[in-house]
Design a protein around this motif. Structure first.
Motif, mmCIF file in Angstrom:
data_model
loop_
_atom_site.group_PDB
_atom_site.id
_atom_site.type_symbol
_atom_site.label_atom_id
_atom_site.label_comp_id
_atom_site.label_asym_id
_atom_site.label_seq_id
_atom_site.Cartn_x
_atom_site.Cartn_y
_atom_site.Cartn_z
ATOM 1 N N TRP A 132 -51.760 -32.499 77.921
ATOM 2 C CA TRP A 132 -50.850 -32.800 77.076
ATOM 3 C C TRP A 132 -51.202 -32.184 75.621
ATOM 4 O O TRP A 132 -52.436 -32.419 75.261
ATOM 5 C CB TRP A 132 -50.411 -34.241 76.830
ATOM 6 C CG TRP A 132 -49.792 -34.711 78.083
ATOM 7 C CD1 TRP A 132 -50.225 -35.351 79.212
ATOM 8 C CD2 TRP A 132 -48.255 -34.455 78.301
ATOM 9 N NE1 TRP A 132 -49.340 -35.540 80.226
ATOM 10 C CE2 TRP A 132 -48.267 -34.960 79.562
ATOM 11 C CE3 TRP A 132 -47.449 -33.844 77.659
ATOM 12 C CZ2 TRP A 132 -46.763 -35.132 80.468
ATOM 13 C CZ3 TRP A 132 -45.899 -33.883 78.312
ATOM 14 C CH2 TRP A 132 -45.844 -34.294 79.529
ATOM 15 N N SER A 133 -50.129 -31.476 74.950
ATOM 16 C CA SER A 133 -50.588 -31.167 73.574
ATOM 17 C C SER A 133 -49.361 -31.733 72.821
ATOM 18 O O SER A 133 -48.264 -31.895 73.144
ATOM 19 C CB SER A 133 -50.712 -29.794 73.276
ATOM 20 O OG SER A 133 -49.483 -28.840 73.784
ATOM 21 N N THR A 192 -46.761 -31.152 69.581
ATOM 22 C CA THR A 192 -45.921 -30.318 68.842
ATOM 23 C C THR A 192 -46.524 -30.672 67.210
ATOM 24 O O THR A 192 -47.023 -31.640 66.864
ATOM 25 C CB THR A 192 -44.446 -30.314 68.826
ATOM 26 O OG1 THR A 192 -44.188 -31.590 68.362
ATOM 27 C CG2 THR A 192 -43.875 -30.157 70.247
ATOM 28 N N ASN A 249 -42.836 -28.333 79.536
ATOM 29 C CA ASN A 249 -44.004 -27.415 78.703
ATOM 30 C C ASN A 249 -45.065 -28.393 78.227
ATOM 31 O O ASN A 249 -46.152 -27.760 77.669
ATOM 32 C CB ASN A 249 -43.238 -27.010 77.362
ATOM 33 C CG ASN A 249 -42.291 -25.974 77.390
ATOM 34 O OD1 ASN A 249 -42.384 -24.931 78.312
ATOM 35 N ND2 ASN A 249 -41.131 -26.446 76.979
ATOM 36 N N LYS A 282 -45.604 -31.061 76.552
ATOM 37 C CA LYS A 282 -45.634 -31.218 74.874
ATOM 38 C C LYS A 282 -45.094 -32.532 74.660
ATOM 39 O O LYS A 282 -44.445 -33.119 75.486
ATOM 40 C CB LYS A 282 -44.774 -30.289 74.319
ATOM 41 C CG LYS A 282 -45.192 -28.823 74.334
ATOM 42 C CD LYS A 282 -46.416 -28.323 73.356
ATOM 43 C CE LYS A 282 -46.634 -26.932 73.764
ATOM 44 N NZ LYS A 282 -47.953 -26.448 73.039
#
Length: 119
Positions: free
Chosen positions: A21-22, A24, A83, A85
């Motif tokens: 996970w990243s 935004t 994505n 995110k």
């Protein structure tokens, strides 16, 4: 949302390893502005409540709320499952029972599993 759809979406969420996970830019800014404790944020991976599913710009998104309060608040976050995110994050007071919520605005009329796989 049916219980089957809810279980499906949570399985999809938990399939994604935590380290993939990243944030935004927006969610990272909100995380810092709102003073969210990283350890408290990680409680979303313990036993979250799935509040909502929606699609935005062809992506599958879910809203999760932690069930582990800290200082009277639970962490909420929107996750983009397409994505991988974290879209946004905030704290929600445990006493907020959403009495004024119009549930119809959050009711997804289509088969979630079918729509999810069409992304």
């Amino acid at each position: 949302m049916t219980e089957l759809e809810r279980e499906f979406l949570l399985r999809e969420f938990f399939k994604i390893p935590l380290q993939e996970w990243s944030f935004t830019d927006y969610s990272l800014k909100r995380f810092k502005q709102r003073g969210i404790d990283p350890v408290h944020f990680l409680t979303l991976w313990k036993n979250p409540s799935l509040i909502e599913y929606h699609r935005k710009s062809g992506t599958n998104r879910i809203l999760l709320r932690s069930n582990i309060p800290r200082k009277g608040y639970e962490v909420c976050a929107v996750f983009d499952l397409t994505n991988i995110k974290i879209v946004t994050v905030w704290l929600n007071w445990v006493g907020n029972k959403h009495q004024n919520l119009v549930i119809e605005a959050y009711s997804f009329k289509d088969d979630i599993m079918e729509v999810f796989h069409s992304a």
